[in-house]
Scaffold this motif. Sequence first.
Motif, PDB file in Angstrom:
ATOM      1  N   CYS A  40      40.979  63.196  11.950  1.00 47.78           N
ATOM      2  CA  CYS A  40      40.757  63.967  13.170  1.00 47.78           C
ATOM      3  C   CYS A  40      41.854  65.016  13.262  1.00 47.78           C
ATOM      4  O   CYS A  40      43.034  64.701  13.078  1.00 47.78           O
ATOM      5  CB  CYS A  40      40.803  63.032  14.377  1.00 47.78           C
ATOM      6  SG  CYS A  40      40.809  63.848  15.986  1.00 47.78           S
ATOM      7  N   PHE A  73      45.331  63.004  13.226  1.00 50.91           N
ATOM      8  CA  PHE A  73      45.287  61.579  13.570  1.00 50.91           C
ATOM      9  C   PHE A  73      44.322  60.916  12.592  1.00 50.91           C
ATOM     10  O   PHE A  73      43.188  61.374  12.423  1.00 50.91           O
ATOM     11  CB  PHE A  73      44.800  61.405  15.004  1.00 50.91           C
ATOM     12  CG  PHE A  73      45.282  60.163  15.685  1.00 50.91           C
ATOM     13  CD1 PHE A  73      44.606  59.674  16.805  1.00 50.91           C
ATOM     14  CD2 PHE A  73      46.409  59.472  15.267  1.00 50.91           C
ATOM     15  CE1 PHE A  73      45.050  58.538  17.475  1.00 50.91           C
ATOM     16  CE2 PHE A  73      46.858  58.342  15.923  1.00 50.91           C
ATOM     17  CZ  PHE A  73      46.171  57.877  17.032  1.00 50.91           C
ATOM     18  N   LEU A 122      46.834  61.851  21.374  1.00 51.72           N
ATOM     19  CA  LEU A 122      45.658  61.624  20.529  1.00 51.72           C
ATOM     20  C   LEU A 122      45.182  60.186  20.665  1.00 51.72           C
ATOM     21  O   LEU A 122      45.989  59.272  20.858  1.00 51.72           O
ATOM     22  CB  LEU A 122      45.995  61.940  19.066  1.00 51.72           C
ATOM     23  CG  LEU A 122      46.367  63.401  18.782  1.00 51.72           C
ATOM     24  CD1 LEU A 122      46.862  63.554  17.347  1.00 51.72           C
ATOM     25  CD2 LEU A 122      45.181  64.314  19.031  1.00 51.72           C
ATOM     26  N   ARG A 134      49.779  59.160  12.354  1.00 56.31           N
ATOM     27  CA  ARG A 134      49.850  60.543  12.816  1.00 56.31           C
ATOM     28  C   ARG A 134      50.902  61.261  11.982  1.00 56.31           C
ATOM     29  O   ARG A 134      52.050  61.385  12.400  1.00 56.31           O
ATOM     30  CB  ARG A 134      50.190  60.608  14.301  1.00 56.31           C
ATOM     31  CG  ARG A 134      50.166  62.021  14.876  1.00 56.31           C
ATOM     32  CD  ARG A 134      50.283  61.978  16.383  1.00 56.31           C
ATOM     33  NE  ARG A 134      50.314  63.331  16.957  1.00 56.31           N
ATOM     34  CZ  ARG A 134      50.288  63.573  18.268  1.00 56.31           C
ATOM     35  NH1 ARG A 134      50.223  62.554  19.122  1.00 56.31           N
ATOM     36  NH2 ARG A 134      50.324  64.816  18.714  1.00 56.31           N
ATOM     37  N   ILE A 187      38.474  70.228  18.497  1.00 54.63           N
ATOM     38  CA  ILE A 187      38.779  68.972  17.821  1.00 54.63           C
ATOM     39  C   ILE A 187      37.725  68.739  16.752  1.00 54.63           C
ATOM     40  O   ILE A 187      36.530  68.939  17.002  1.00 54.63           O
ATOM     41  CB  ILE A 187      38.855  67.799  18.823  1.00 54.63           C
ATOM     42  CG1 ILE A 187      39.169  66.490  18.100  1.00 54.63           C
ATOM     43  CG2 ILE A 187      37.587  67.697  19.657  1.00 54.63           C
ATOM     44  CD1 ILE A 187      39.518  65.352  19.054  1.00 54.63           C
ATOM     45  N   TRP A 195      41.657  64.034  22.431  1.00 57.65           N
ATOM     46  CA  TRP A 195      42.997  64.549  22.697  1.00 57.65           C
ATOM     47  C   TRP A 195      43.113  64.884  24.176  1.00 57.65           C
ATOM     48  O   TRP A 195      42.133  65.090  24.877  1.00 57.65           O
ATOM     49  CB  TRP A 195      43.307  65.787  21.859  1.00 57.65           C
ATOM     50  CG  TRP A 195      42.555  67.020  22.270  1.00 57.65           C
ATOM     51  CD1 TRP A 195      41.317  67.388  21.850  1.00 57.65           C
ATOM     52  CD2 TRP A 195      43.004  68.034  23.186  1.00 57.65           C
ATOM     53  NE1 TRP A 195      40.954  68.575  22.449  1.00 57.65           N
ATOM     54  CE2 TRP A 195      41.960  68.998  23.262  1.00 57.65           C
ATOM     55  CE3 TRP A 195      44.164  68.207  23.930  1.00 57.65           C
ATOM     56  CZ2 TRP A 195      42.064  70.124  24.068  1.00 57.65           C
ATOM     57  CZ3 TRP A 195      44.265  69.328  24.731  1.00 57.65           C
ATOM     58  CH2 TRP A 195      43.211  70.274  24.801  1.00 57.65           C
ATOM     59  N   VAL A 244      43.185  68.557  15.619  1.00 51.33           N
ATOM     60  CA  VAL A 244      43.046  69.340  16.840  1.00 51.33           C
ATOM     61  C   VAL A 244      43.641  70.713  16.590  1.00 51.33           C
ATOM     62  O   VAL A 244      44.694  70.833  15.948  1.00 51.33           O
ATOM     63  CB  VAL A 244      43.767  68.651  18.014  1.00 51.33           C
ATOM     64  CG1 VAL A 244      43.633  69.484  19.284  1.00 51.33           C
ATOM     65  CG2 VAL A 244      43.212  67.252  18.227  1.00 51.33           C
ATOM     66  N   CYS A 256      37.391  60.349  18.225  1.00 50.64           N
ATOM     67  CA  CYS A 256      38.758  60.814  18.382  1.00 50.64           C
ATOM     68  C   CYS A 256      38.812  61.696  19.627  1.00 50.64           C
ATOM     69  O   CYS A 256      37.837  62.401  19.945  1.00 50.64           O
ATOM     70  CB  CYS A 256      39.175  61.607  17.143  1.00 50.64           C
ATOM     71  SG  CYS A 256      40.861  62.259  17.178  1.00 50.64           S
ATOM     72  N   ARG A 271      49.072  67.494  14.961  1.00 50.98           N
ATOM     73  CA  ARG A 271      47.691  67.597  15.396  1.00 50.98           C
ATOM     74  C   ARG A 271      46.719  66.894  14.458  1.00 50.98           C
ATOM     75  O   ARG A 271      45.550  67.240  14.375  1.00 50.98           O
ATOM     76  CB  ARG A 271      47.309  69.075  15.544  1.00 50.98           C
ATOM     77  CG  ARG A 271      48.036  69.758  16.693  1.00 50.98           C
ATOM     78  CD  ARG A 271      47.862  71.258  16.662  1.00 50.98           C
ATOM     79  NE  ARG A 271      48.574  71.874  15.548  1.00 50.98           N
ATOM     80  CZ  ARG A 271      48.487  73.145  15.222  1.00 50.98           C
ATOM     81  NH1 ARG A 271      47.693  73.959  15.884  1.00 50.98           N
ATOM     82  NH2 ARG A 271      49.173  73.636  14.204  1.00 50.98           N
TER      83      ARG A 271
END
Lengths: 113, 115
Positions: free
Chosen positions: B23, B74, B33, B68, B4, B93, B25, B91, B72
């Motif tokens: 953020c 955010f 998230l 979002r 992340i 996940w 991932v 952040c 992946r």
Amino acid sequence: LAKTTQPISMDSYEGQEVNITCSHNNIATNDYITWYQQFPSQGPRFIIQGYKTKVTNEVASLFIPADRKSSTLSLPRVSLSDTAVYYCLVGGQGGSTLGRLYFGRGTQLTVWP
Amino acid sequence: SQTIHQWPATLVQPVGSPLSLECTVEGTSNPNLYWYRQAAGRGLQLLFYSVGIGQISSEVPQNLSASRPQDRQFILSSKKLLLSDSGFYLCAWSVLAGVGNQPQHFGDGTRLSIL
């Protein structure tokens, strides 16, 4: 959502075993108990999670009594690098509890040489 | 393995300016998230969480919003920052699981100071 109660701070010396107890009297049937560690200016790091009895991994053990109203994180032979804030959380996945993990103020563990 | 990323690590902004924290991932699909804020010496406060693209839930009313745009990614935003928006933003996940509680994995955070 079950809230938790932990000691605000604890002190220990290198090489000792540290036990941090968390109370969660209102824990729900589908709640798991999770512990995180946080160093200053870093995000929390997952340590261990359990539902009942005892769970052990390479860094800690988690003891949960039968009534699940409390849990104890056990850190064997702590070192100076274990100085951090430790958070106890209870929560479940799915439904209305998704994502709503309550982080309290945690326990500041200070390890002395 | 999953990773992340949050950026920037630190940010100093004047009151009234806009904000965008990102953020991302890697290494997983369809993650849950989360955005948290941590005031100095306090625990984490959940601000937003998302179970899928375009799906955002807000925990507390505030001067912030989240989006979002991709699976992946955010983003935490504000149109006009307030002094009270200062803090450490994290952040996180987690994997969506049908049973049990999947732990959340956190980024290294953004230290936001409002002047």
